[in-house]
Design a protein around this motif. Structure first.
Motif, PDB file in Angstrom:
ATOM      1  N   GLU A  63      39.858   7.129  -6.199  1.00  0.00           N
ATOM      2  CA  GLU A  63      40.029   7.253  -4.527  1.00  0.00           C
ATOM      3  C   GLU A  63      41.361   6.722  -4.444  1.00  0.00           C
ATOM      4  OE1 GLU A  63      36.610   5.460  -2.785  1.00  0.00           O
ATOM      5  OE2 GLU A  63      35.024   6.608  -3.951  1.00  0.00           O
ATOM      6  N   LYS A  64      41.585   5.578  -4.878  1.00  0.00           N
ATOM      7  CA  LYS A  64      42.920   5.041  -4.544  1.00  0.00           C
ATOM      8  C   LYS A  64      43.985   5.755  -4.693  1.00  0.00           C
ATOM      9  CE  LYS A  64      41.231   0.027  -4.647  1.00  0.00           C
ATOM     10  NZ  LYS A  64      41.135  -1.223  -5.666  1.00  0.00           N
ATOM     11  N   LEU A  65      43.812   6.389  -6.001  1.00  0.00           N
ATOM     12  CA  LEU A  65      45.014   7.039  -6.479  1.00  0.00           C
ATOM     13  C   LEU A  65      45.197   8.453  -5.714  1.00  0.00           C
ATOM     14  CD1 LEU A  65      44.557   7.262 -10.378  1.00  0.00           C
ATOM     15  CD2 LEU A  65      46.659   6.493  -9.252  1.00  0.00           C
ATOM     16  N   ALA A  95      56.877   8.852  -9.078  1.00  0.00           N
ATOM     17  CA  ALA A  95      56.993   7.708 -10.362  1.00  0.00           C
ATOM     18  C   ALA A  95      57.141   6.417  -9.756  1.00  0.00           C
ATOM     19  CB  ALA A  95      58.289   8.107 -11.105  1.00  0.00           C
ATOM     20  N   LYS A  96      57.470   6.226  -8.430  1.00  0.00           N
ATOM     21  CA  LYS A  96      57.567   4.890  -7.797  1.00  0.00           C
ATOM     22  C   LYS A  96      56.404   4.559  -7.158  1.00  0.00           C
ATOM     23  CE  LYS A  96      62.652   5.471  -6.871  1.00  0.00           C
ATOM     24  NZ  LYS A  96      63.503   5.988  -6.126  1.00  0.00           N
ATOM     25  N   LEU A  97      55.504   5.280  -7.133  1.00  0.00           N
ATOM     26  CA  LEU A  97      54.124   4.805  -6.460  1.00  0.00           C
ATOM     27  C   LEU A  97      53.488   3.531  -7.364  1.00  0.00           C
ATOM     28  CD1 LEU A  97      52.491   8.228  -5.996  1.00  0.00           C
ATOM     29  CD2 LEU A  97      53.263   6.909  -4.108  1.00  0.00           C
ATOM     30  N   PRO A  98      53.096   2.429  -6.458  1.00  0.00           N
ATOM     31  CA  PRO A  98      52.851   1.164  -7.067  1.00  0.00           C
ATOM     32  C   PRO A  98      51.590   1.443  -7.860  1.00  0.00           C
ATOM     33  CG  PRO A  98      53.038   1.131  -4.754  1.00  0.00           C
ATOM     34  CD  PRO A  98      53.609   2.248  -4.900  1.00  0.00           C
ATOM     35  N   TYR A  99      50.259   1.813  -6.928  1.00  0.00           N
ATOM     36  CA  TYR A  99      49.158   1.829  -7.677  1.00  0.00           C
ATOM     37  C   TYR A  99      48.941   2.807  -8.855  1.00  0.00           C
ATOM     38  CZ  TYR A  99      44.071   1.566  -8.418  1.00  0.00           C
ATOM     39  OH  TYR A  99      42.781   1.288  -8.905  1.00  0.00           O
ATOM     40  N   LEU A 100      49.804   3.842  -8.629  1.00  0.00           N
ATOM     41  CA  LEU A 100      49.746   4.630 -10.231  1.00  0.00           C
ATOM     42  C   LEU A 100      50.659   4.192 -11.312  1.00  0.00           C
ATOM     43  CD1 LEU A 100      49.728   7.629 -11.678  1.00  0.00           C
ATOM     44  CD2 LEU A 100      51.860   8.156 -10.246  1.00  0.00           C
ATOM     45  N   ALA A 139      50.605   0.737 -11.683  1.00  0.00           N
ATOM     46  CA  ALA A 139      49.388  -0.177 -12.044  1.00  0.00           C
ATOM     47  C   ALA A 139      48.478   0.371 -13.034  1.00  0.00           C
ATOM     48  CB  ALA A 139      49.079  -1.037 -10.984  1.00  0.00           C
ATOM     49  N   VAL A 140      47.844   1.630 -12.730  1.00  0.00           N
ATOM     50  CA  VAL A 140      46.939   2.426 -13.533  1.00  0.00           C
ATOM     51  C   VAL A 140      47.496   2.598 -14.881  1.00  0.00           C
ATOM     52  CG1 VAL A 140      45.785   4.496 -13.961  1.00  0.00           C
ATOM     53  CG2 VAL A 140      45.606   3.520 -11.537  1.00  0.00           C
ATOM     54  N   CYS A 141      48.767   2.788 -14.841  1.00  0.00           N
ATOM     55  CA  CYS A 141      49.609   3.415 -16.097  1.00  0.00           C
ATOM     56  C   CYS A 141      49.663   2.055 -17.141  1.00  0.00           C
ATOM     57  CB  CYS A 141      50.865   3.804 -16.208  1.00  0.00           C
ATOM     58  SG  CYS A 141      50.738   5.737 -15.415  1.00  0.00           S
ATOM     59  N   GLN A 142      50.057   0.815 -16.471  1.00  0.00           N
ATOM     60  CA  GLN A 142      50.175  -0.378 -17.135  1.00  0.00           C
ATOM     61  C   GLN A 142      48.639  -1.057 -17.583  1.00  0.00           C
ATOM     62  OE1 GLN A 142      52.157  -2.283 -13.421  1.00  0.00           O
ATOM     63  NE2 GLN A 142      53.899  -2.449 -14.781  1.00  0.00           N
ATOM     64  N   GLU A 143      47.721  -0.807 -16.885  1.00  0.00           N
ATOM     65  CA  GLU A 143      46.396  -1.177 -17.183  1.00  0.00           C
ATOM     66  C   GLU A 143      45.920  -0.340 -18.503  1.00  0.00           C
ATOM     67  OE1 GLU A 143      42.784  -3.870 -16.596  1.00  0.00           O
ATOM     68  OE2 GLU A 143      45.036  -4.034 -16.695  1.00  0.00           O
ATOM     69  N   THR A 144      46.362   0.844 -18.430  1.00  0.00           N
ATOM     70  CA  THR A 144      45.676   1.477 -19.448  1.00  0.00           C
ATOM     71  C   THR A 144      46.502   1.089 -20.755  1.00  0.00           C
ATOM     72  OG1 THR A 144      45.486   3.584 -18.087  1.00  0.00           O
ATOM     73  CG2 THR A 144      45.582   4.133 -20.335  1.00  0.00           C
ATOM     74  N   LEU A 145      47.791   0.923 -20.467  1.00  0.00           N
ATOM     75  CA  LEU A 145      48.489   0.329 -21.895  1.00  0.00           C
ATOM     76  C   LEU A 145      48.112  -0.946 -22.199  1.00  0.00           C
ATOM     77  CD1 LEU A 145      52.038   1.830 -20.601  1.00  0.00           C
ATOM     78  CD2 LEU A 145      50.960   2.493 -22.863  1.00  0.00           C
ATOM     79  N   ARG A 146      47.901  -1.706 -21.349  1.00  0.00           N
ATOM     80  CA  ARG A 146      47.113  -3.210 -21.652  1.00  0.00           C
ATOM     81  C   ARG A 146      45.899  -3.029 -22.577  1.00  0.00           C
ATOM     82  NH1 ARG A 146      43.397  -6.381 -20.777  1.00  0.00           N
ATOM     83  NH2 ARG A 146      42.292  -4.982 -19.368  1.00  0.00           N
ATOM     84  N   PRO A 176      43.358  -2.255 -12.496  1.00  0.00           N
ATOM     85  CA  PRO A 176      44.992  -1.830 -12.321  1.00  0.00           C
ATOM     86  C   PRO A 176      45.528  -2.857 -11.156  1.00  0.00           C
ATOM     87  CG  PRO A 176      43.727   0.011 -12.214  1.00  0.00           C
ATOM     88  CD  PRO A 176      42.452  -0.857 -12.282  1.00  0.00           C
ATOM     89  N   GLN A 177      44.867  -3.361 -10.594  1.00  0.00           N
ATOM     90  CA  GLN A 177      45.041  -4.401  -9.320  1.00  0.00           C
ATOM     91  C   GLN A 177      45.760  -5.514  -9.878  1.00  0.00           C
ATOM     92  OE1 GLN A 177      44.355  -3.175  -6.318  1.00  0.00           O
ATOM     93  NE2 GLN A 177      45.501  -4.709  -5.282  1.00  0.00           N
ATOM     94  N   ARG A 178      45.273  -5.849 -11.297  1.00  0.00           N
ATOM     95  CA  ARG A 178      46.018  -7.146 -11.648  1.00  0.00           C
ATOM     96  C   ARG A 178      47.624  -7.014 -11.735  1.00  0.00           C
ATOM     97  NH1 ARG A 178      42.805  -8.748 -15.774  1.00  0.00           N
ATOM     98  NH2 ARG A 178      41.434  -7.002 -16.267  1.00  0.00           N
ATOM     99  N   PHE A 179      47.910  -5.811 -12.059  1.00  0.00           N
ATOM    100  CA  PHE A 179      49.509  -5.747 -12.094  1.00  0.00           C
ATOM    101  C   PHE A 179      50.393  -5.396 -10.823  1.00  0.00           C
ATOM    102  CE2 PHE A 179      48.277  -4.495 -16.573  1.00  0.00           C
ATOM    103  CZ  PHE A 179      49.122  -4.978 -16.913  1.00  0.00           C
ATOM    104  N   LEU A 180      49.458  -5.682  -9.626  1.00  0.00           N
ATOM    105  CA  LEU A 180      49.890  -5.443  -8.195  1.00  0.00           C
ATOM    106  C   LEU A 180      49.987  -7.061  -7.760  1.00  0.00           C
ATOM    107  CD1 LEU A 180      48.162  -2.659  -6.579  1.00  0.00           C
ATOM    108  CD2 LEU A 180      50.543  -2.533  -7.651  1.00  0.00           C
ATOM    109  N   GLU A 181      49.067  -7.949  -8.493  1.00  0.00           N
ATOM    110  CA  GLU A 181      48.990  -9.317  -8.091  1.00  0.00           C
ATOM    111  C   GLU A 181      49.835 -10.066  -8.966  1.00  0.00           C
ATOM    112  OE1 GLU A 181      44.358  -8.669  -6.704  1.00  0.00           O
ATOM    113  OE2 GLU A 181      44.832  -9.550  -8.547  1.00  0.00           O
ATOM    114  N   ARG A 182      50.277  -9.750 -10.035  1.00  0.00           N
ATOM    115  CA  ARG A 182      50.971 -10.671 -10.936  1.00  0.00           C
ATOM    116  C   ARG A 182      51.968  -9.899 -11.764  1.00  0.00           C
ATOM    117  NH1 ARG A 182      48.519 -15.018 -15.518  1.00  0.00           N
ATOM    118  NH2 ARG A 182      50.332 -15.475 -16.473  1.00  0.00           N
ATOM    119  N   GLN A 183      53.010 -10.606 -11.973  1.00  0.00           N
ATOM    120  CA  GLN A 183      54.061 -10.041 -12.861  1.00  0.00           C
ATOM    121  C   GLN A 183      54.125 -10.916 -14.140  1.00  0.00           C
ATOM    122  OE1 GLN A 183      56.392  -8.101 -11.085  1.00  0.00           O
ATOM    123  NE2 GLN A 183      57.529  -7.639 -12.821  1.00  0.00           N
TER     124      GLN A 183
END
Length: 446
Positions: A284-286, A303-308, A310-317, A369-376
């Motif tokens: 829904e967020k995407l 490519a610059k969308l922040p939540y998208l 974050a979803v990619c980063q969380e998958t890679l994590r 995914p939210q964790r990557f929007l809240e922390r660097q």
């Protein structure tokens, strides 16, 4: 602190069997027993120090000049060739990396964006409503097509039709832990013709090299060689002495890009779809984020969308495609995390152990995914593409491909998981992939 970390005491041959069968479970078990730094011994490959401590990993990445890294990757030589960047050290590595960097960055990357979307749409348009399919197989087709067009500059013709099935067959030869064993056991690496796995792998490998050689020679004969593909750009670059890359270097680097880029991206996309369709709030967020872009956004806006992102980063994590980064062999005695190590000690920084640390990633088993929007996160806390002087050259292209494929599919097609059961991780060559490949069903088009 003691002079050396704890060592796993089970027989080395049994450690190797378990490392091949389940490297995640292996690390999990012994890190719980010994902490985030411990030693292992793998028969025929050698002793390693597994490092799952971010501070220690930061020490290692900052001291990369004190390690042999190419030599530590010798296990991959039969697959990618001795001229691969992965197997180089010192000045030779610096020269090659400098030559290979331009095609993978900046405007060059942006030029490939529309092609990624076009390839994704072309393959997705074949899906039928009500039919189920395996995501990983489809993502392999997408990823392979992108590599053929973007990297090799092939989209049609006889050579394109020949190389496509060969590449697929070659990569599928290590599609299970058992079939992957030949990469780890030297005695299985015997070429007794096409009736043996290693012989067949070498035969396919040689056919691919011959086709790549023909492509290089054809590109060289074109007077106006202004191709935008990565191979053309690689052929055009020169080092400080005006030297171009040799044909042998070009072929080995192309195979490395294929090996490191095709399998990894297809696998990561499979995991991304798995988690996205398991979590209704994520989809829904995407969809809301895509909707806010309006009609026909440019690829770079997507490519610059922040939540998208974050979803990619969380998958890679959560699902690192390889459980550890490139091993590093100490050139001389070295101190890491308070321990004193001898020269020739081999270190393996663990992506998995760091990415699942509770203090860094609360509830690490949950897809958030939210964790990557809240922390660097620092480069030693989040490093799915490796780190130090060996960070993957193609990481920007891989991330762009992930984002554009996900955005294209989610905004235009309605999919759902076909099976309501957890998907397990399975070894596939040197990488880790979802068992069964993630089955989805096509529900409709948006």
């Amino acid at each position: 602190m003691s002079q050396s970390p704890n060592c796993v005491t089970t027989p080395p041959w049994w450690q190797l069997v378990n490392w091949i069968a389940d490297p995640i479970g292996f690390q999990k078990k012994y890190s719980q027993k010994y902490g985030d730094i411990f030693s292992i011994r793998l028969t025929g490959i050698g002793p390693f120090v597994i490092i799952g401590n971010p501070q220690a990993i930061q020490e290692i990445f900052s001291k990369d000049s004190q390690f042999h890294i190419g030599r530590a990757n010798k296990l991959a030589e039969p697959l990618i060739g001795k001229n691969s960047l992965m197997l180089m050290d010192g000045d030779y590595h610096r020269r090659e990396r400098k030559l290979l960097t331009p095609p993978f960055h900046g405007e060059k990357i942006q030029a490939y964006a529309q092609k990624i979307i076009d390839v994704t749409e072309e393959i997705a348009n074949r899906w039928q409503i009500g039919e189920s399919f395996i995501v990983r197989s489809t993502m392999q087709k997408v990823s392979l097509e992108i590599i053929l067009q973007v990297v090799f500059g092939l989209s049609e013709g006889k050579r394109y039709k020949q190389i496509k099935p060969l590449l697929t067959d070659w990569l599928d030869m290590t599609d299970s832990p058992l079939r992957s064993s030949m990469l780890f056991f030297k005695f299985l690496q015997k070429d007794w013709g096409k009736w043996t796995p290693w012989g067949r792998m070498k035969q396919i490998h040689n056919k691919i090299y011959n086709l790549l050689q023909a492509e290089i020679e054809e590109k060289r004969t074109k007077i106006d060689n202004t191709g935008k593909d990565i191979l053309s750009l690689m052929m055009a670059v020169r080092d400080e002495d005006g030297q171009a890359m040799s044909d042998a270097e070009l072929k080995d680097e192309l195979i490395t890009i294929l090996f490191a880029g095709h399998e990894t991206t297809a696998t990561t996309l499979s995991w991304a779809f798995y988690e996205i369709y398991r979590n209704p709030d994520v989809i829904e967020k995407l969809q809301r984020e895509f909707y806010c872009l309006g009609e026909n956004p440019s690829p770079m806006e997507i490519a610059k969308l922040p939540y998208l992102t974050a979803v990619c980063q969380e998958t890679l994590r959560m699902y690192p495609v390889i459980p550890v980064t490139f091993p590093r062999i100490a050139k001389s005695p070295i101190k890491i995390a308070g321990y004193q190590f001898d020269a020739e000690t081999t270190f393996m920084p663990s992506i998995y152990l760091v990415h699942y640390q509770e203090d860094l990633y609360p509830e690490p088993e949950q897809f958030k995914p939210q964790r990557f929007l809240e922390r660097q996160y620092s480069p030693s806390e989040f490093f799915p593409f490796g780190g130090g002087s060996r960070r993957c050259l193609g990481y920007a292209l891989a991330l762009l491909e992930m984002k554009l494929v996900l955005a294209t599919v989610i905004s235009k097609y309605q999919l759902a998981l076909a099976e309501d059961k957890p998907v397990k991780i399975q070894r596939r060559g040197f990488t880790l992939a979802p068992t069964g490949g993630v089955k989805v069903v096509m529900k409709g088009k948006s």
